[in-house]
Write a protein that holds these residues in place. Structure first.
Motif, PDB file in Angstrom:
ATOM      1  N   GLY A  14       0.861  -1.186   0.000  1.00  0.00           N
ATOM      2  CA  GLY A  14       0.000   0.000   0.000  1.00  0.00           C
ATOM      3  C   GLY A  14       0.890   1.226   0.000  1.00  0.00           C
ATOM      4  N   PHE A  34       3.834  -8.585  -1.117  1.00  0.00           N
ATOM      5  CA  PHE A  34       2.558  -9.314  -1.087  1.00  0.00           C
ATOM      6  C   PHE A  34       1.457  -8.305  -0.817  1.00  0.00           C
ATOM      7  CE2 PHE A  34       5.976 -12.002   0.290  1.00  0.00           C
ATOM      8  CZ  PHE A  34       5.777 -13.185  -0.407  1.00  0.00           C
ATOM      9  N   GLN A  36      -2.800  -7.957  -0.651  1.00  0.00           N
ATOM     10  CA  GLN A  36      -4.053  -8.726  -0.671  1.00  0.00           C
ATOM     11  C   GLN A  36      -5.024  -8.244  -1.759  1.00  0.00           C
ATOM     12  OE1 GLN A  36      -6.191  -8.283   3.017  1.00  0.00           O
ATOM     13  NE2 GLN A  36      -5.806  -6.081   3.132  1.00  0.00           N
ATOM     14  N   PHE A  37      -4.928  -6.952  -2.130  1.00  0.00           N
ATOM     15  CA  PHE A  37      -5.739  -6.432  -3.241  1.00  0.00           C
ATOM     16  C   PHE A  37      -4.776  -6.171  -4.407  1.00  0.00           C
ATOM     17  CE2 PHE A  37      -7.960  -4.751   0.685  1.00  0.00           C
ATOM     18  CZ  PHE A  37      -8.905  -5.762   0.731  1.00  0.00           C
ATOM     19  N   HIS A  41      -5.277   0.416  -4.679  1.00  0.00           N
ATOM     20  CA  HIS A  41      -6.681   0.198  -4.308  1.00  0.00           C
ATOM     21  C   HIS A  41      -7.124   1.267  -3.293  1.00  0.00           C
ATOM     22  CE1 HIS A  41      -6.182  -1.174  -0.145  1.00  0.00           C
ATOM     23  NE2 HIS A  41      -5.042  -1.691  -0.547  1.00  0.00           N
ATOM     24  N   SER A  44      -8.350   1.092   2.051  1.00  0.00           N
ATOM     25  CA  SER A  44      -7.813   1.294   3.405  1.00  0.00           C
ATOM     26  C   SER A  44      -7.293   2.711   3.565  1.00  0.00           C
ATOM     27  CB  SER A  44      -6.771   0.229   3.748  1.00  0.00           C
ATOM     28  OG  SER A  44      -5.799   0.090   2.728  1.00  0.00           O
ATOM     29  N   ALA A  46      -5.371   4.779   1.517  1.00  0.00           N
ATOM     30  CA  ALA A  46      -4.879   5.669   0.473  1.00  0.00           C
ATOM     31  C   ALA A  46      -5.906   6.125  -0.559  1.00  0.00           C
ATOM     32  CB  ALA A  46      -3.705   5.010  -0.234  1.00  0.00           C
ATOM     33  N   ARG A 173      -2.973 -12.671  -0.173  1.00  0.00           N
ATOM     34  CA  ARG A 173      -3.151 -12.320   1.238  1.00  0.00           C
ATOM     35  C   ARG A 173      -2.195 -13.148   2.095  1.00  0.00           C
ATOM     36  NH1 ARG A 173      -8.156 -10.103   4.327  1.00  0.00           N
ATOM     37  NH2 ARG A 173      -7.390 -10.236   6.444  1.00  0.00           N
ATOM     38  N   ILE A 222     -12.285   7.038   8.599  1.00  0.00           N
ATOM     39  CA  ILE A 222     -12.229   8.455   8.221  1.00  0.00           C
ATOM     40  C   ILE A 222     -13.067   8.645   6.960  1.00  0.00           C
ATOM     41  CG2 ILE A 222     -10.733  10.400   7.642  1.00  0.00           C
ATOM     42  CD1 ILE A 222      -8.429   8.994   9.031  1.00  0.00           C
ATOM     43  N   MET A 224     -14.406  11.060   3.816  1.00  0.00           N
ATOM     44  CA  MET A 224     -14.126  12.256   3.008  1.00  0.00           C
ATOM     45  C   MET A 224     -15.397  12.676   2.289  1.00  0.00           C
ATOM     46  SD  MET A 224     -10.398  11.715   1.451  1.00  0.00           S
ATOM     47  CE  MET A 224      -9.111  12.455   2.427  1.00  0.00           C
ATOM     48  N   TRP A 255      -9.203  20.865  -0.371  1.00  0.00           N
ATOM     49  CA  TRP A 255      -8.338  20.716  -1.542  1.00  0.00           C
ATOM     50  C   TRP A 255      -8.944  21.505  -2.698  1.00  0.00           C
ATOM     51  CZ3 TRP A 255      -9.194  17.197   2.166  1.00  0.00           C
ATOM     52  CH2 TRP A 255      -8.140  16.395   2.599  1.00  0.00           C
ATOM     53  N   TYR A 313     -12.735   5.499   4.444  1.00  0.00           N
ATOM     54  CA  TYR A 313     -11.408   4.892   4.464  1.00  0.00           C
ATOM     55  C   TYR A 313     -11.023   4.653   5.924  1.00  0.00           C
ATOM     56  CZ  TYR A 313     -11.964   7.227   0.038  1.00  0.00           C
ATOM     57  OH  TYR A 313     -12.489   7.662  -1.145  1.00  0.00           O
ATOM     58  N   GLY A 344       0.087  10.148   7.389  1.00  0.00           N
ATOM     59  CA  GLY A 344       1.305   9.489   6.913  1.00  0.00           C
ATOM     60  C   GLY A 344       1.574   9.561   5.428  1.00  0.00           C
TER      61      GLY A 344
HETATM   62  C1  LIG Z   1      -9.421   9.497   4.623  1.00  0.00           C
HETATM   63  C2  LIG Z   1      -7.975   9.710   4.933  1.00  0.00           C
HETATM   64  C3  LIG Z   1      -7.400  10.946   4.694  1.00  0.00           C
HETATM   65  C4  LIG Z   1      -6.051  11.141   4.927  1.00  0.00           C
HETATM   66  N1  LIG Z   1      -5.494  12.337   4.613  1.00  0.00           N
HETATM   67  C5  LIG Z   1      -4.154  12.483   4.641  1.00  0.00           C
HETATM   68  C6  LIG Z   1      -3.546  13.636   4.113  1.00  0.00           C
HETATM   69  O1  LIG Z   1      -4.217  14.540   3.616  1.00  0.00           O
HETATM   70  N2  LIG Z   1      -2.182  13.701   4.134  1.00  0.00           N
HETATM   71  C7  LIG Z   1      -1.418  12.713   4.654  1.00  0.00           C
HETATM   72  O2  LIG Z   1      -0.200  12.831   4.644  1.00  0.00           O
HETATM   73  N3  LIG Z   1      -1.982  11.585   5.160  1.00  0.00           N
HETATM   74  C8  LIG Z   1      -3.311  11.454   5.149  1.00  0.00           C
HETATM   75  N4  LIG Z   1      -3.891  10.304   5.598  1.00  0.00           N
HETATM   76  C9  LIG Z   1      -3.065   9.249   6.163  1.00  0.00           C
HETATM   77  C10 LIG Z   1      -2.440   8.347   5.130  1.00  0.00           C
HETATM   78  O3  LIG Z   1      -3.254   8.191   3.987  1.00  0.00           O
HETATM   79  C11 LIG Z   1      -2.163   7.007   5.807  1.00  0.00           C
HETATM   80  O4  LIG Z   1      -1.407   7.256   6.981  1.00  0.00           O
HETATM   81  C12 LIG Z   1      -1.376   6.070   4.907  1.00  0.00           C
HETATM   82  O5  LIG Z   1      -2.042   5.886   3.684  1.00  0.00           O
HETATM   83  C13 LIG Z   1      -1.187   4.722   5.625  1.00  0.00           C
HETATM   84  O6  LIG Z   1      -0.322   3.931   4.838  1.00  0.00           O
HETATM   85  P1  LIG Z   1      -0.092   2.387   5.172  1.00  0.00           P
HETATM   86  O7  LIG Z   1       0.900   1.892   4.194  1.00  0.00           O
HETATM   87  O8  LIG Z   1       0.178   2.242   6.619  1.00  0.00           O
HETATM   88  O9  LIG Z   1      -1.520   1.698   4.914  1.00  0.00           O
HETATM   89  P2  LIG Z   1      -2.173   1.262   3.521  1.00  0.00           P
HETATM   90  O10 LIG Z   1      -1.919   2.279   2.472  1.00  0.00           O
HETATM   91  O11 LIG Z   1      -3.571   0.914   3.836  1.00  0.00           O
HETATM   92  O12 LIG Z   1      -1.356  -0.021   3.121  1.00  0.00           O
HETATM   93  C14 LIG Z   1      -1.423  -1.242   3.806  1.00  0.00           C
HETATM   94  C15 LIG Z   1      -1.505  -2.318   2.753  1.00  0.00           C
HETATM   95  O13 LIG Z   1      -1.290  -3.603   3.323  1.00  0.00           O
HETATM   96  C16 LIG Z   1      -2.142  -4.503   2.640  1.00  0.00           C
HETATM   97  N5  LIG Z   1      -2.312  -5.668   3.505  1.00  0.00           N
HETATM   98  C17 LIG Z   1      -2.765  -5.670   4.777  1.00  0.00           C
HETATM   99  N6  LIG Z   1      -2.790  -6.917   5.275  1.00  0.00           N
HETATM  100  C18 LIG Z   1      -2.332  -7.730   4.299  1.00  0.00           C
HETATM  101  C19 LIG Z   1      -2.134  -9.137   4.232  1.00  0.00           C
HETATM  102  N7  LIG Z   1      -2.414  -9.945   5.248  1.00  0.00           N
HETATM  103  N8  LIG Z   1      -1.645  -9.648   3.090  1.00  0.00           N
HETATM  104  C20 LIG Z   1      -1.345  -8.831   2.023  1.00  0.00           C
HETATM  105  N9  LIG Z   1      -1.551  -7.493   2.040  1.00  0.00           N
HETATM  106  C21 LIG Z   1      -2.022  -6.946   3.173  1.00  0.00           C
HETATM  107  C22 LIG Z   1      -3.407  -3.697   2.462  1.00  0.00           C
HETATM  108  O14 LIG Z   1      -4.274  -4.240   1.479  1.00  0.00           O
HETATM  109  C23 LIG Z   1      -2.854  -2.345   2.080  1.00  0.00           C
HETATM  110  O15 LIG Z   1      -2.700  -2.212   0.678  1.00  0.00           O
HETATM  111  C24 LIG Z   1      -5.268  10.094   5.437  1.00  0.00           C
HETATM  112  C25 LIG Z   1      -5.842   8.858   5.724  1.00  0.00           C
HETATM  113  C26 LIG Z   1      -7.182   8.655   5.467  1.00  0.00           C
HETATM  114  C27 LIG Z   1      -7.770   7.315   5.733  1.00  0.00           C
END
Ligand SMILES: Cc1cc2nc3c(=O)[nH]c(=O)nc-3n(C[C@H](O)[C@H](O)[C@H](O)COP(=O)(O)OP(=O)(O)OC[C@H]3O[C@@H](n4cnc5c(N)ncnc54)[C@H](O)[C@@H]3O)c2cc1C
Length: 394
Positions: A14, A34, A36-37, A41, A44, A46, A173, A222, A224, A255, A313, A344
């Motif tokens: 992600g 790896f 899962q989607f 996508h 979650s 992004a 997954r 969250i 939007m 925005w 999200y 993040g």
């Molecule tokens: C609505 C919203 C608005 C936001 N606005 C801002 C903003 O304006 N500016 C900013 O800087 N941040 C913002 N954020 C925060 C930022 O988007 C998130 O902190 C960031 O996207 C998190 O990244 P991540 O990699 O931890 O999670 P994700 O991007 O969700 O990635 C995790 C990935 O792991 C995969 N995964 C999980 N478990 C498994 C498994 N068992 N097997 C295989 N794959 C798996 C998931 O499918 C996913 O693709 C916002 C967040 C949200 C929800």
């Protein structure tokens, strides 16, 4: 001797995982991711078309070096792929003169010489008539701010990683992670993969994959919201910078219009907990619509106060709202990134560098020590010990 599938495994491609894959691939380190989607996508962290990129950081000036490094990397990814991912519109931080919010923004500006203008009430009113400016409202216009395109950015970071030799398994997954003396094992329905080093960037699913041994505090939903405008020319990115605004009891972000018809403006609070990320309720709550409509009526009058689009999200939060990025105390062959607590996305390139540094060299030059997961204590149970296998002490 153990045969490894690659030098590094990445669980979750992600926001953070795609950046980690890209950084590893650029260094010529073999990696298998790896997901899962599929990368890009919107189920979650992004989705939702745009993310704020802010440098005058209200969350603390210590983030600024990481933000500036991230900006350079976002621009590099854009240049490498020929796609504009970061739009530097400037960022208006609007609040009451002397508020904690603006003091914090001002501290980041002062300590790091951020290119900015200070707008008093009259200047704010005349330059940005899209905002209904209240008596006492002032703003910093941060010229090092803008917005990112999240789905595009994740998808392109992953495809760049693949172009440079990385391997991404889609719709794969991970069902279990096990740490044995010989390898860190990644179990999928297809088979077991073995790596000497693993990065876990599974976002809100981190606690399911590593229950009991990561400091993810809670998963938050969250929402939007998008509003139509009869005057889209007043909300294009050349005249309407991204903003964070705390006025009149409201706390909102916005925005510029991307589609030429709607403007995305959302509340920065009012979110609820998600018990199980696999069962996220995607029906937005009505009460939230009422509150954001009130905010629009009061603060952004050129936008019609009707929600014509909403997206649901989620993100993982820590107890102190700073992420955890670093070696898993349980086993330092595993680097975990998570708990980005709603802010993040903009930081993802720097986080990808830190994860790649830790996975390959065990240390990083980037100033990310404040994110070390060891600042949290986790209660490891006997069941966790059995579940995850060997513990390597640091
Ligand atoms: C609505 C919203 C608005 C936001 N606005 C801002 C903003 O304006 N500016 C900013 O800087 N941040 C913002 N954020 C925060 C930022 O988007 C998130 O902190 C960031 O996207 C998190 O990244 P991540 O990699 O931890 O999670 P994700 O991007 O969700 O990635 C995790 C990935 O792991 C995969 N995964 C999980 N478990 C498994 C498994 N068992 N097997 C295989 N794959 C798996 C998931 O499918 C996913 O693709 C916002 C967040 C949200 C929800």
């Amino acid at each position: 001797m153990t045969r490894f599938d690659a030098e590094v495994g990445v669980v979750g491609v992600g926001t953070m995982g795609a950046q980690t894959m890209w950084q590893l691939a650029r260094r010529g380190v073999s990696a298998i991711g790896f997901e899962q989607f599929a990368p890009g996508h919107d189920r979650s962290g992004a989705g939702g078309e745009s993310r704020l990129f802010r440098t005058a950081y209200l969350e603390g000036s210590h983030y600024v070096p990481l933000l500036r490094r991230s900006r350079a990397e976002w621009e590099r990814l854009g240049a490498d792929t020929g796609v504009r991912l970061l739009h530097m519109t400037g960022g208006l931080m609007i609040g009451t003169d002397g508020s904690t919010f603006l003091e914090s923004v001002g501290r980041s500006i002062a300590e790091h010489g951020i290119d900015h203008e200070f707008l008093d009430t009259d200047a704010l009113r005349s330059r940005y008539p899209q905002h209904a400016v209240r008596a006492g409202d002032v703003a910093y216009l941060d010229h090092e701010s803008g917005y990112l395109r999240p789905e595009l950015a994740v998808a392109l970071a992953a495809s760049e990683a693949e172009r440079l030799g990385g391997v991404v398994h889609r719709r794969a997954r991970v069902t279990e992670i096990r740490m044995t003396d010989a390898a860190v094992e990644v179990h999928t329905d297809e088979r077991v993969f073995r790596f000497p080093r693993l990065v876990v960037s599974a976002g809100v699913w981190t606690s399911q994959l590593l229950p009991g041994i990561t400091p993810l505090h809670e998963v938050i939903r969250i929402v939007m919201t998008w509003f139509p405008t009869a005057t889209p020319e007043r909300f294009t990115e050349d005249v309407f910078p991204i903003f964070v605004r705390q006025s009149d009891g409201f706390d909102i972000s916005g925005w510029p219009s991307i589609d030429g018809a709607t403007v995305k403006i959302g509340l920065n609070n009012g979110w609820d907990r998600v018990a199980d990320p696999d069962l996220l309720d995607r029906t937005p709550p009505d009460a939230l619509f009422d509150e954001v409509r009130d905010a629009i009526r009061a603060l952004v009058p050129g936008v019609v106060p009707e929600v014509v689009r909403a997206g649901v999200y989620m993100d993982g939060y820590t107890a102190d709202h700073d992420a955890f990025v670093g070696p898993l105390g349980w086993d330092d062959r595993v680097t975990v990134l998570g708990g980005f607590s709603g802010h993040g996305f903009k930081l993802a390139p720097a986080m990808g560098i830190v994860a790649a540094d830790l996975a390959t060299a065990g240390a990083t030059d980037l100033p990310a020590a404040f994110l070390d997961p060891s600042r949290f204590s986790v209660n490891v149970t006997a069941a966790d010990r059995l579940r995850f296998g060997r513990r390597v002490s640091r």
